[in-house]
Design a protein around this motif. Structure first.
Motif, short mmCIF file in Angstrom:
data_model
loop_
_atom_site.label_atom_id
_atom_site.label_comp_id
_atom_site.label_asym_id
_atom_site.label_seq_id
_atom_site.Cartn_x
_atom_site.Cartn_y
_atom_site.Cartn_z
N ASN A 41 0.94 -1.09 0.04
CA ASN A 41 -0.09 -0.10 0.00
C ASN A 41 1.00 1.39 -0.01
OD1 ASN A 41 -1.99 2.04 0.15
ND2 ASN A 41 -3.09 0.99 2.01
N ILE A 42 1.25 1.64 -1.12
CA ILE A 42 2.24 2.80 -1.28
C ILE A 42 1.57 4.00 -0.52
CG2 ILE A 42 3.05 1.90 -3.28
CD1 ILE A 42 1.70 4.05 -4.94
N TYR A 43 0.52 4.17 -0.24
CA TYR A 43 0.10 5.46 0.06
C TYR A 43 0.17 5.34 1.59
CZ TYR A 43 -2.13 5.62 -4.66
OH TYR A 43 -2.31 5.36 -5.75
N ASP A 44 0.56 4.51 2.21
CA ASP A 44 0.94 4.58 3.56
C ASP A 44 2.42 5.02 3.60
OD1 ASP A 44 -1.53 3.54 4.56
OD2 ASP A 44 -0.86 1.57 4.42
N HIS A 45 3.01 5.05 2.87
CA HIS A 45 4.49 5.62 2.99
C HIS A 45 4.62 6.80 2.06
CE1 HIS A 45 5.12 1.44 4.74
NE2 HIS A 45 4.27 1.11 3.65
N PRO A 47 7.34 8.75 -0.83
CA PRO A 47 8.03 7.90 -1.93
C PRO A 47 9.45 7.54 -1.58
CG PRO A 47 7.43 9.99 -2.58
CD PRO A 47 6.51 9.81 -1.40
N TRP A 48 10.06 8.54 -0.90
CA TRP A 48 11.48 8.08 -0.67
C TRP A 48 11.67 7.13 0.64
CZ3 TRP A 48 9.15 12.98 0.00
CH2 TRP A 48 8.67 13.20 1.21
N ASP A 49 10.67 6.50 1.09
CA ASP A 49 10.72 5.40 2.00
C ASP A 49 10.58 4.10 0.94
OD1 ASP A 49 11.38 7.11 4.00
OD2 ASP A 49 9.30 7.34 4.55
N LEU A 50 10.24 4.15 -0.05
CA LEU A 50 9.55 2.81 -0.80
C LEU A 50 10.68 1.91 -1.26
CD1 LEU A 50 6.57 4.35 -2.88
CD2 LEU A 50 6.68 2.71 -0.82
N PRO A 51 11.98 2.40 -1.48
CA PRO A 51 13.22 1.79 -1.90
C PRO A 51 13.13 0.51 -1.02
CG PRO A 51 13.63 3.95 -2.17
CD PRO A 51 12.33 4.09 -1.48
N PHE A 68 5.34 -1.63 -7.66
CA PHE A 68 4.65 -2.10 -6.63
C PHE A 68 3.04 -2.60 -7.20
CE2 PHE A 68 7.55 0.65 -4.53
CZ PHE A 68 8.15 -0.34 -3.65
N PHE A 69 2.50 -3.72 -6.66
CA PHE A 69 1.11 -3.96 -6.97
C PHE A 69 0.25 -3.48 -5.69
CE2 PHE A 69 2.90 -7.98 -8.92
CZ PHE A 69 2.44 -7.59 -10.06
N VAL A 70 -0.72 -2.73 -6.16
CA VAL A 70 -1.69 -2.11 -5.16
C VAL A 70 -2.81 -2.68 -5.09
CG1 VAL A 70 -2.66 0.21 -4.40
CG2 VAL A 70 -0.30 0.15 -5.41
N ASP A 71 -3.56 -3.11 -3.98
CA ASP A 71 -4.70 -3.62 -3.83
C ASP A 71 -5.72 -2.68 -3.85
OD1 ASP A 71 -6.86 -5.05 -3.01
OD2 ASP A 71 -6.13 -6.06 -1.36
N LYS A 83 -7.33 6.17 -2.30
CA LYS A 83 -6.99 7.14 -1.26
C LYS A 83 -5.28 7.32 -1.77
CE LYS A 83 -4.58 6.80 3.31
NZ LYS A 83 -4.20 5.95 4.29
N ARG A 84 -5.28 8.62 -1.94
CA ARG A 84 -3.81 9.18 -2.53
C ARG A 84 -3.11 9.92 -1.37
NH1 ARG A 84 -6.19 10.09 -8.51
NH2 ARG A 84 -6.15 8.07 -9.32
#
Length: 252
Positions: A41-45, A47-51, A68-71, A83-84
């Protein structure tokens, strides 16, 4: 990354992302898919924490892109719309969704570009982080179909996240053959009859009361350079200075 040679990069085309990775994720017939592109769920993070959350097969290397796959069902169920919002900002859509086409000119999906802003709308600060969200479609619509004619699949989306300042190549750029790597030199073009060599220009200057300038646009600069040194006269005589041309030394 221990099983791959140095310099390996996971860099799929957009068609490969939709027609292979997203397709198999929606079908659920590849158990190894999460090792390459995990569900996050990329919206919980931010972008600089995603690597640090990328797939196991893509870790241990300097990444230019994050996948990433997003549910989508879990995301949409919270309020009816995706949610963005993130802890320190939000993703804002740039433009409208666009249809994606395969190499055979078939409609294979829909994509949409987003930009990350720090803070909260409407006073957010635009950053260099960008995202492209890919969505699969149901069935095979005709090639003349428009956005209103296609039906999206809502189980999962696939997101490509990158930083604009560090990523400037085309997503679908491919070298079609080794000839694309090594440029074949072109045969030299014949000189134009309207161009003068340096000796001709010097002769024209001496015979005319109004000297003419040597043309600035010359096709064969190397030949002009050779002609130039052929007509140059040195300002001194090497023999008078005691220079022996056979030994290249001064006889002092």
């Amino acid at each position: 990354m221990e099983d791959y040679p140095q310099g390996f990069r996971f860099s799929p085309t957009e068609e490969e992302l939709v027609c292979f990775y997203l397709k198999h994720k929606l079908q659920g017939d590849r158990e190894d898919m999460d090792a390459v592109i995990p569900v996050v769920n990329i919206y919980d993070h931010c972008p600089w924490d995603l690597p640090q959350l990328v797939g196991e097969r893509c870790r241990g290397d300097e990444l230019e892109e994050l996948f990433f796959f997003v549910d989508m069902q879990e995301n949409i169920s919270r309020g009816g719309k995706p949610k963005r919002l993130t802890p320190q900002g939000y993703w804002k859509a740039a433009g409208i969704p666009a249809l994606m086409y395969s190499n055979n000119n078939e409609i294979v999906g829909v994509k949409r570009t987003m930009i990350f802003y720090r803070g909260r709308a409407p006073t957010g600060i635009k950053t260099e982080w960008k995202m492209i969200e890919y969505r699969a479609i149901l069935g095979q619509p005709p090639r003349t179909a428009t956005m209103s004619d296609v039906q999206l699949q809502h189980e999962f989306s696939l997101c490509r996240i990158y930083k604009k300042a560090r990523f400037d190549r085309g997503f679908d750029r491919r070298l079609s053959a080794p000839a694309a790597i090594f440029a074949v030199p072109r045969a030299p073009e014949p000189p134009s009859p309207h161009l003068q060599t340096v000796p001709e220009a010097m002769a024209a200057q001496s015979s005319s009361s109004h000297p003419q300038a040597v043309p600035e646009s010359v096709e064969d600069s190397s030949s002009l350079q050779n002609n130039f040194w052929d007509v140059c006269v040195p300002l001194w005589d090497w023999a008078d200075m005691g220079f022996d041309p056979r030994t290249h030394k001064l006889n002092c």
